[in-house]
Design a protein around this motif. Sequence first.
Motif, short mmCIF file in Angstrom:
data_model
loop_
_atom_site.label_atom_id
_atom_site.label_comp_id
_atom_site.label_asym_id
_atom_site.label_seq_id
_atom_site.Cartn_x
_atom_site.Cartn_y
_atom_site.Cartn_z
N HIS A 37 16.28 65.77 28.91
CA HIS A 37 17.20 65.98 27.79
C HIS A 37 18.66 65.96 28.24
CE1 HIS A 37 13.78 66.85 25.30
NE2 HIS A 37 13.40 67.81 26.13
N TYR A 38 18.88 65.90 29.53
CA TYR A 38 20.23 65.88 30.08
C TYR A 38 20.52 64.59 30.83
CZ TYR A 38 19.99 70.74 28.79
OH TYR A 38 19.85 71.90 28.08
N GLY A 39 19.73 63.55 30.55
CA GLY A 39 20.00 62.23 31.11
C GLY A 39 19.33 61.92 32.43
N PHE A 40 18.50 62.82 32.94
CA PHE A 40 17.81 62.58 34.19
C PHE A 40 16.41 62.03 33.93
CE2 PHE A 40 20.95 65.77 35.30
CZ PHE A 40 21.46 65.27 36.49
N SER A 41 15.96 61.15 34.81
CA SER A 41 14.61 60.62 34.70
C SER A 41 14.09 60.31 36.10
CB SER A 41 14.59 59.34 33.84
OG SER A 41 15.36 58.34 34.46
N GLY A 42 12.81 60.03 36.20
CA GLY A 42 12.23 59.59 37.46
C GLY A 42 11.68 60.68 38.35
N TYR A 43 11.62 61.91 37.85
CA TYR A 43 11.09 62.98 38.69
C TYR A 43 9.67 62.69 39.13
CZ TYR A 43 8.99 67.36 40.05
OH TYR A 43 8.31 68.32 40.73
N GLU A 44 8.87 62.14 38.21
CA GLU A 44 7.47 61.87 38.51
C GLU A 44 7.30 60.87 39.65
OE1 GLU A 44 8.82 61.34 35.43
OE2 GLU A 44 8.24 63.26 34.55
N SER A 45 8.20 59.91 39.74
CA SER A 45 8.09 58.87 40.77
C SER A 45 8.83 59.24 42.06
CB SER A 45 8.64 57.54 40.23
OG SER A 45 10.04 57.65 40.02
N GLY A 46 9.60 60.33 42.01
CA GLY A 46 10.35 60.74 43.20
C GLY A 46 11.70 60.05 43.31
N ALA A 47 12.05 59.20 42.35
CA ALA A 47 13.34 58.51 42.37
C ALA A 47 14.15 58.98 41.16
CB ALA A 47 13.13 57.01 42.33
N VAL A 48 14.79 60.14 41.29
CA VAL A 48 15.52 60.72 40.17
C VAL A 48 16.77 59.90 39.90
CG1 VAL A 48 16.75 62.77 39.36
CG2 VAL A 48 14.65 63.02 40.69
N ARG A 49 16.97 59.60 38.62
CA ARG A 49 18.15 58.82 38.19
C ARG A 49 18.84 59.57 37.07
NH1 ARG A 49 15.10 53.40 38.74
NH2 ARG A 49 15.96 52.73 40.73
N PHE A 50 20.14 59.31 36.95
CA PHE A 50 20.93 59.89 35.88
C PHE A 50 21.43 58.76 34.99
CE2 PHE A 50 25.05 61.29 34.15
CZ PHE A 50 24.61 62.36 33.40
N ASP A 51 21.28 58.92 33.66
CA ASP A 51 21.69 57.92 32.69
C ASP A 51 22.86 58.46 31.88
OD1 ASP A 51 21.96 56.00 30.73
OD2 ASP A 51 19.91 56.19 29.96
N TRP A 52 24.08 58.09 32.28
CA TRP A 52 25.28 58.55 31.60
C TRP A 52 25.30 58.05 30.15
CZ3 TRP A 52 28.48 62.29 32.05
CH2 TRP A 52 29.69 62.27 31.36
N GLY A 53 24.79 56.86 29.91
CA GLY A 53 24.73 56.30 28.56
C GLY A 53 23.91 57.17 27.63
N TYR A 54 22.84 57.77 28.14
CA TYR A 54 22.00 58.66 27.34
C TYR A 54 22.81 59.86 26.87
CZ TYR A 54 18.45 62.06 26.10
OH TYR A 54 17.72 63.01 25.43
N ILE A 55 23.61 60.43 27.78
CA ILE A 55 24.45 61.57 27.44
C ILE A 55 25.46 61.17 26.36
CG2 ILE A 55 26.25 63.14 28.33
CD1 ILE A 55 23.45 63.92 29.22
N GLN A 56 26.09 60.01 26.52
CA GLN A 56 27.07 59.55 25.54
C GLN A 56 26.42 59.31 24.18
OE1 GLN A 56 28.44 56.27 27.97
NE2 GLN A 56 30.44 57.25 28.20
N ARG A 57 25.26 58.67 24.16
CA ARG A 57 24.56 58.41 22.89
C ARG A 57 24.14 59.72 22.23
NH1 ARG A 57 22.53 54.60 26.32
NH2 ARG A 57 20.59 55.75 26.64
#
Length: 90
Positions: free
Chosen positions: A12-32
Amino acid sequence: ASIAETLHEMQHYGFSGYESGAVRFDWGYIQRSRDAYIERLNGIYDRNMINNAVMRLRGVASLVKSESSDGSSGSDVVVTVSPEGGSSNS
């Protein structure tokens, strides 16, 4: 348990990939998400204003310091309002 909950909620804060071990942050998600939240709030405010019979004046306004006829600066403030994209009227 709280760490697992935090990791689950991070999406819910723009982070994804915890399950795969490659955590990413999506700034566009936060803006949208922010834009959608602001749009929702604006809709609430608009409905409340309509329900309370508030008259809306759309346009552009500016505050300018007034000047007396002798050119000296006055203490009054003049508000000039013009329609969006239109000419200025005092």
